[in-house]
Scaffold this active site. Sequence first.
Site, PDB file in Angstrom:
ATOM      1  CG  ASN A 121      -2.595  -5.474  -8.737  1.00 31.13           C
ATOM      2  OD1 ASN A 121      -1.795  -4.978  -8.230  1.00 31.13           O
ATOM      3  ND2 ASN A 121      -3.400  -6.149  -9.323  1.00 31.13           N
ATOM      4  CG  HIS A 139       1.133  -3.019  -7.861  1.00 29.21           C
ATOM      5  ND1 HIS A 139      -0.205  -3.195  -8.104  1.00 29.21           N
ATOM      6  CD2 HIS A 139       1.674  -2.066  -8.208  1.00 29.21           C
ATOM      7  CE1 HIS A 139      -1.130  -1.796  -9.205  1.00 29.21           C
ATOM      8  NE2 HIS A 139       0.796  -0.937  -8.871  1.00 29.21           N
ATOM      9  CB  CYS A 154      -0.993   0.260   1.297  1.00 33.65           C
ATOM     10  SG  CYS A 154      -2.020   1.287   0.771  1.00 33.65           S
ATOM     11  CG  ASP A 162      -1.374  -0.675 -15.439  1.00 32.32           C
ATOM     12  OD1 ASP A 162      -1.846  -0.344 -14.521  1.00 32.32           O
ATOM     13  OD2 ASP A 162      -0.120  -0.393 -15.765  1.00 32.32           O
TER      14      ASP A 162
END
Length: 330
Positions: free
Chosen positions: A204, A171, A102, A206
């Site tokens: 992860n 990500h 995050c 797009d």
Amino acid sequence: MIKIGNIILPEFPLLLAPMEDVSDPPFRRLCKAHGADLMYSEFISSEGLIRDAIKSRMKLDIFDYERPVGIQIFGGDEEAMAMSSKIVSAVNPDLIDINFGCPVKKVVCKGAGAGVLKDVDLMIRLTQAVIDSTHLPVTVKTRLGWDDNSINIDEVAERLQDIGVAALSIHARTRAQMYKGHSDWSHIARVKNNPRITMPIFGNGDIDSPEKALHYKNEYGIDGIMIGRAAIGYPWIFDEIKHYFKTGEHLPKPTVIDRVEAVRNHLTWAMEWKGERLGIVETRPHYTNYFKGIHSFKTYKQKLVTLDRPEELFAALNEIEEAYAGYEVV
């Protein structure tokens, strides 16, 4: 097939990303119905769980029809992470996931989320504290690194696997990028191709179309894809990707009637879970995404975000169905 502990997933699973104020039980239920193979709770503060914060405790709610489902926690203190891991284990999810990705300032400033990317030793200690405090499989979601000058995902992946992490979701951006700019999946491919890495690696960032999902699957060799923002207001993306993988063809776009039905379910389940008032208020932000691209919809949207009674909202949804009967969504 893919294994995470005792969890058996399809050969190339599609995962629903944990998203704050989005990935709650009503939304997860819709995504499950439309093909999500593994889902996660919204991320939960370890300190909030220990303080018995009401919002944090509500996020522990999981239901059998969601399984397999993981609960995601975050924090920067080893003792708090260990204690929260025990609390989470008591509600018996299928796995515990740790958020080291995050990028939001209020999380990073507490030395949690992506803030831990600056201290890999701390990341390992926090993860070990969780592993030592639960019987459940532990997975991690993280980013490539803090910024372009400190991409450390290769070291992170190896060290996490060495202490027993069961799967890793990456990500493909740095913390500095937040959610902007280009996601670089070549780093994920490098981790996946590392001969030392045997745990599943999920990508992860797009993925917003069946074509892109298939391209990334073939190009980067990952074990599965995690989908986040593209599923908001559009749970059909999981079915669409799976159908495209099997046939090379596109499913028809969901009609306005399909979208109304999804909204009706989302609202009903939200009210059942949160109570009438909170369910109505917290469903409002989703309407824009459910009806995105529908011509001349502004008046109806205004109704949906201002009406306060269930019967009025359901009447408005019936009105939308009638007004857009036969409307073709592009």
